[in-house]
Design a protein around this motif. Structure first.
Motif, PDB file in Angstrom:
ATOM      1  N   ILE A 196       1.634   3.681  -0.954  1.00 40.49           N
ATOM      2  CA  ILE A 196       2.776   4.268  -0.311  1.00 40.49           C
ATOM      3  C   ILE A 196       3.458   2.410   0.355  1.00 40.49           C
ATOM      4  CG2 ILE A 196       4.103   5.372   1.526  1.00 40.49           C
ATOM      5  CD1 ILE A 196       1.857   7.500   1.558  1.00 40.49           C
ATOM      6  N   ALA A 197       3.914   1.662  -0.661  1.00 36.97           N
ATOM      7  CA  ALA A 197       3.760  -0.086   0.332  1.00 36.97           C
ATOM      8  C   ALA A 197       5.571   1.296   1.145  1.00 36.97           C
ATOM      9  CB  ALA A 197       5.026   0.220  -1.186  1.00 36.97           C
ATOM     10  N   SER A 198       5.018  -0.209   2.446  1.00 40.26           N
ATOM     11  CA  SER A 198       6.633   0.486   2.632  1.00 40.26           C
ATOM     12  C   SER A 198       7.484  -1.303   3.596  1.00 40.26           C
ATOM     13  CB  SER A 198       6.148   1.272   3.997  1.00 40.26           C
ATOM     14  OG  SER A 198       4.907   0.086   5.562  1.00 40.26           O
ATOM     15  N   GLY A 199       8.695  -1.124   3.970  1.00 42.60           N
ATOM     16  CA  GLY A 199       9.098  -2.702   4.626  1.00 42.60           C
ATOM     17  C   GLY A 199      10.217  -2.128   5.339  1.00 42.60           C
ATOM     18  N   ALA A 200      11.006  -3.091   5.918  1.00 44.76           N
ATOM     19  CA  ALA A 200      12.526  -2.446   6.360  1.00 44.76           C
ATOM     20  C   ALA A 200      13.461  -2.594   6.473  1.00 44.76           C
ATOM     21  CB  ALA A 200      12.142  -4.033   7.810  1.00 44.76           C
ATOM     22  N   SER A 201      13.220  -2.427   4.663  1.00 44.78           N
ATOM     23  CA  SER A 201      14.800  -2.152   4.318  1.00 44.78           C
ATOM     24  C   SER A 201      14.344  -1.456   3.178  1.00 44.78           C
ATOM     25  CB  SER A 201      15.995  -3.329   3.635  1.00 44.78           C
ATOM     26  OG  SER A 201      14.572  -4.608   2.580  1.00 44.78           O
ATOM     27  N   ARG A 202      15.433  -0.909   2.086  1.00 54.00           N
ATOM     28  CA  ARG A 202      14.542  -0.823   0.785  1.00 54.00           C
ATOM     29  C   ARG A 202      14.675  -1.880  -0.208  1.00 54.00           C
ATOM     30  NH1 ARG A 202      18.657   2.753  -2.945  1.00 54.00           N
ATOM     31  NH2 ARG A 202      17.809   2.265  -4.331  1.00 54.00           N
ATOM     32  N   PRO A 203      14.755  -2.193  -0.464  1.00 56.53           N
ATOM     33  CA  PRO A 203      15.358  -3.601  -1.576  1.00 56.53           C
ATOM     34  C   PRO A 203      13.304  -3.990  -1.023  1.00 56.53           C
ATOM     35  CG  PRO A 203      16.885  -4.235  -0.857  1.00 56.53           C
ATOM     36  CD  PRO A 203      16.693  -2.905   0.521  1.00 56.53           C
ATOM     37  N   ARG A 204      12.857  -4.420   0.811  1.00 49.59           N
ATOM     38  CA  ARG A 204      11.804  -4.733   0.938  1.00 49.59           C
ATOM     39  C   ARG A 204      10.399  -3.820   0.395  1.00 49.59           C
ATOM     40  NH1 ARG A 204      11.606  -7.853   6.389  1.00 49.59           N
ATOM     41  NH2 ARG A 204      13.787  -9.205   6.217  1.00 49.59           N
ATOM     42  N   ALA A 205      10.388  -2.113   0.741  1.00 49.36           N
ATOM     43  CA  ALA A 205       9.475  -1.670   0.065  1.00 49.36           C
ATOM     44  C   ALA A 205       9.128  -1.391  -1.292  1.00 49.36           C
ATOM     45  CB  ALA A 205      10.119  -0.266   0.562  1.00 49.36           C
ATOM     46  N   GLU A 206      10.653  -1.870  -1.912  1.00 48.21           N
ATOM     47  CA  GLU A 206      10.923  -1.361  -3.696  1.00 48.21           C
ATOM     48  C   GLU A 206       9.712  -2.645  -4.124  1.00 48.21           C
ATOM     49  OE1 GLU A 206      14.520   0.512  -4.609  1.00 48.21           O
ATOM     50  OE2 GLU A 206      13.708   1.926  -4.441  1.00 48.21           O
ATOM     51  N   ALA A 207      10.832  -4.176  -3.640  1.00 50.85           N
ATOM     52  CA  ALA A 207       9.928  -4.912  -3.595  1.00 50.85           C
ATOM     53  C   ALA A 207       8.191  -4.972  -3.529  1.00 50.85           C
ATOM     54  CB  ALA A 207      10.293  -5.588  -2.878  1.00 50.85           C
ATOM     55  N   GLU A 208       7.552  -4.587  -2.565  1.00 51.33           N
ATOM     56  CA  GLU A 208       6.509  -4.338  -2.453  1.00 51.33           C
ATOM     57  C   GLU A 208       5.666  -3.704  -3.388  1.00 51.33           C
ATOM     58  OE1 GLU A 208       3.923  -5.869  -0.935  1.00 51.33           O
ATOM     59  OE2 GLU A 208       4.185  -6.243   1.231  1.00 51.33           O
ATOM     60  N   ARG A 209       6.711  -2.204  -3.668  1.00 52.92           N
ATOM     61  CA  ARG A 209       6.058  -1.721  -4.627  1.00 52.92           C
ATOM     62  C   ARG A 209       5.252  -1.873  -5.551  1.00 52.92           C
ATOM     63  NH1 ARG A 209       8.184   4.001  -5.245  1.00 52.92           N
ATOM     64  NH2 ARG A 209      10.543   2.870  -5.491  1.00 52.92           N
ATOM     65  N   LEU A 210       6.466  -2.539  -6.243  1.00 57.22           N
ATOM     66  CA  LEU A 210       6.034  -3.764  -7.410  1.00 57.22           C
ATOM     67  C   LEU A 210       4.895  -4.982  -7.629  1.00 57.22           C
ATOM     68  CD1 LEU A 210       8.440  -3.645 -10.057  1.00 57.22           C
ATOM     69  CD2 LEU A 210       9.387  -5.773  -9.233  1.00 57.22           C
ATOM     70  N   ARG A 211       4.993  -5.050  -6.425  1.00 52.72           N
ATOM     71  CA  ARG A 211       3.870  -6.217  -6.941  1.00 52.72           C
ATOM     72  C   ARG A 211       2.347  -5.329  -6.555  1.00 52.72           C
ATOM     73  NH1 ARG A 211       7.313  -8.616  -2.835  1.00 52.72           N
ATOM     74  NH2 ARG A 211       6.095  -8.214  -1.074  1.00 52.72           N
ATOM     75  N   LEU A 212       2.980  -4.074  -5.493  1.00 52.68           N
ATOM     76  CA  LEU A 212       1.243  -3.602  -5.776  1.00 52.68           C
ATOM     77  C   LEU A 212       0.942  -2.572  -7.161  1.00 52.68           C
ATOM     78  CD1 LEU A 212      -0.770  -1.542  -4.891  1.00 52.68           C
ATOM     79  CD2 LEU A 212       0.763  -0.228  -3.998  1.00 52.68           C
ATOM     80  N   ALA A 213       2.632  -2.223  -8.110  1.00 57.41           N
ATOM     81  CA  ALA A 213       1.989  -1.492  -9.627  1.00 57.41           C
ATOM     82  C   ALA A 213       1.208  -2.730  -9.693  1.00 57.41           C
ATOM     83  CB  ALA A 213       3.209  -1.420  -9.642  1.00 57.41           C
TER      84      ALA A 213
END
Ligand SMILES: Nc1ncnc2c1ncn2[C@@H]1O[C@H](COP(=O)(O)OP(=O)(O)O)[C@@H](O)[C@H]1O
Ligand SMILES: [Mg+2]
Length: 555
Positions: free
Chosen positions: A122-139
């Motif tokens: 579960i990637a997380s962030g203070a905004s939706r784009p941040r959380a999704e960017a974190e998830r992209l890096r993780l993937a």
């Protein structure tokens, strides 16, 4: 104000994300595991600055069901193989069938079990784009390791729901994977909790998550460990650190160091010990003729001295060798407690007949390079640390010195009570000669009966893999520690059961001169632990000042 508070506690859900309060969550699922997971992979997938949570659920599959599952996997592979079609290649199917077969046997003998494992990131962030960017890096990082992942679509609530057994909770399709025990274990930074031995010494910090790892050498059948690594990888430092920490926990621990390069003198003196230097310049002497090295048995000693001297003078003719043996026997028969080479030189001409070159050869003990060992043993019995500094010993005299020094060390381990540690540095020098290699093997196998353990340091494990006594020795080490190695040979990989990822990593392990600590792989029982060997500041200062050759650590 009130709107912000309301927003914080609110929950919203999109097709691929959720918001809880002011945090945006972007979950990621594993579709397929790679065939082999690199050890410590969690540390690489989730760097400390990544905002990623990981939840792992594991439920054991009952034994009969597990056998059934494996059987079905094997049959499926066989069917596809027979059909000769299907998506997967024939080679892949062969592998699948063979591994299902092997796994089936292990499950049947209960060596492995099967687990239903659910993993969500579960990637997380203070905004939706941040959380999704974190998830992209993780993937991306997971893909590099061979994981296939997927972003749940319209299944976020099911993905994020509370944990619960496979049948009981609604999970997205493909959430549950079946893994054998080995596969599940690889998901954890610690494969085996017995290596967390709280009564032991700190050996390092996990490279995956910085948790400390303790090992208690005294709690195992073998008290001996091996350290392997290229020059500069930190072997001598790691062994010294281990010795210091061992003495810190058990101050009565005696220390003996076989020190071919003359690096330990200052350290041993700093902890109240003494240095023996056969080439001269040490404060103490071990007399090679002292029967103390064979527990006081003069007959056994006479035999050993004969062998030792023939190693020193390989050109001895038969009658000279016989003359020398006779002189040695007379020396011990005379009952001298601690005869010296001067005594031997006096004894030689007493024999009727020709003594050949013996007096000339033995002169080296009176006026030549071996004069430093001509005299009584001076070691105080209360010395709790002794370094035998072999630097300056010419190559052709090394087998001679090793012969009596090893006898002496063994005798000392046998006769003195309490825990003892023996550091054997640059052990490849001993592996080179049959007699000393066999001796080391025996030492590792027997010294635990005397509450003693060896720390064996060498540059390359292949030095020992070549001969049976070396392999036996390696098998009897409780822990084997790999520091940076230029390469890992196929025999070494096989012998130590290192994975391809581990073998590929060791040549890249960071060196202390670059990192300030040593990267290492510890093989302890079945566990393989990547650890940073880290000294505290006082330990580092102490070792920096006291360990190393005369000139290099003066600065
Ligand atoms: N764990 C460590 N932390 C900090 N410095 C280290 C560490 N290990 C080694 N060093 C430093 O790196 C250098 C090489 O270490 P050394 O133990 O002599 O290597 P080796 O015995 O493998 O040749 C030394 O200067 C030592 O002080
Ligand atoms: Mg060294």
């Amino acid at each position: 104000m009130s709107t912000t508070a309301a927003r914080r506690s609110s929950v919203a859900e999109g097709s691929t994300w959720a918001r809880i309060g002011s945090r945006y969550l972007a979950p990621l699922l594993v579709r397929q595991f790679p065939p082999e997971v690199a050890f410590g992979f969690l540390g690489r997938v989730v760097p400390t600055d990544a905002e990623v949570d990981l939840v792992i659920e594991a439920y054991r599959v009952p034994a009969n069901e597990a056998l059934e599952l494996v059987h079905r996997a094997k049959t499926a592979a066989e069917t596809e193989l027979a059909a000769g079609t299907g998506g997967a290649s024939t080679a892949e199917l062969e592998v699948e069938r063979a591994s299902a077969d092997a796994l089936g046997r292990e499950v049947a003998r209960r060596a492995q079990e099967l687990w239903r494992v659910g993993i969500r990131w579960i990637a997380s962030g203070a905004s939706r784009p941040r959380a999704e960017a974190e998830r992209l890096r993780l993937a991306g990082r997971l893909a590099e390791l061979g994981f296939r992942t997927r972003v749940p679509q319209y299944e976020v609530a099911a993905t994020l729901g509370p944990t619960g057994a496979p049948g009981g909770s609604r999970r997205p399709v493909g959430y549950w994977q079946t893994l054998p025990t080995d596969g599940l274990a690889a998901l954890f930074p610690f494969a085996d909790e017995t290596v967390l031995e709280p009564t032991g010494v700190l050996v390092g910090l996990s490279l995956a998550n910085a948790s400390p790892v303790f090992l208690d050498r005294w709690g195992h059948a073998s008290h001996s460990w091996g350290f392997f690594g290229t020059t500069g990888s930190g072997k001598s430092f790691a062994a010294s650190l281990t010795a210091l920490r061992t003495r810190w926990l058990r101050p009565e621990t005696e220390l003996i160091v076989l020190d071919p390069l003359g690096e330990y003198g200052r350290l041993v003196r700093a902890i109240g010990g003494t240095v023996v230097r056969p080439a001269g310049g040490g404060e103490d002497r071990i007399n090679p003729l002292d029967p103390v090295t064979t527990a006081g048995d003069p007959n056994e000693k006479a035999g050993r001295v004969g062998t030792m001297l023939r190693a020193l003078f390989p050109s001895l003719r038969d009658e000279e060798a016989a003359g020398l043996d006779a002189a040695v026997r007379r020396l011990y028969a005379a009952g001298g407690a601690d005869p010296t080479f001067d005594d031997l030189l006096r004894e030689v001409p007493r024999r009727a007949g020709d003594v050949g070159r013996l007096p000339a050869l033995l002169e080296v003990f009176r006026s030549g390079s071996l004069a430093p060992v001509n005299g009584h043993t001076t070691l105080r019995t209360d010395a709790r640390a002794v370094a035998v500094d072999l630097s300056g010993v010419p190559d052709d005299q090394m087998p001679f010195h090793l012969a009596y020094v090893l006898d002496w060390a063994y005798g000392r381990l046998r006769s003195r009570p309490g825990p003892k540690l023996v550091v054997v540095d640059e052990a490849h020098l001993l592996a080179r000669h049959d007699a000393t290699a066999d001796f080391l093997d025996r030492m590792v196998r027997h010294v635990r009966h005397f509450q003693a353990g060896l720390l064996l340091l060498t540059q390359n494990p292949d030095d020992f893999l070549d001969r049976p006594s070396g392999r036996s020795l390696l098998r009897n080490l409780y822990a084997t520690v790999f520091l940076r190695l230029p390469e890992v040979s196929a025999p070494a990989r096989e012998f130590f059961g290192l994975s391809a990822a581990e073998a590929a990593w060791l040549p890249k392990a960071r060196l202390p001169r670059d990192a300030g600590y040593a990267e290492s792989l510890w093989r302890v029982g079945d566990a393989h632990l990547p650890l940073a060997i880290v000294a505290s500041t006082p330990e580092f200062e102490f070792l920096r000042h006291n360990l190393g050759g005369g000139a290099s650590s003066d600065g």
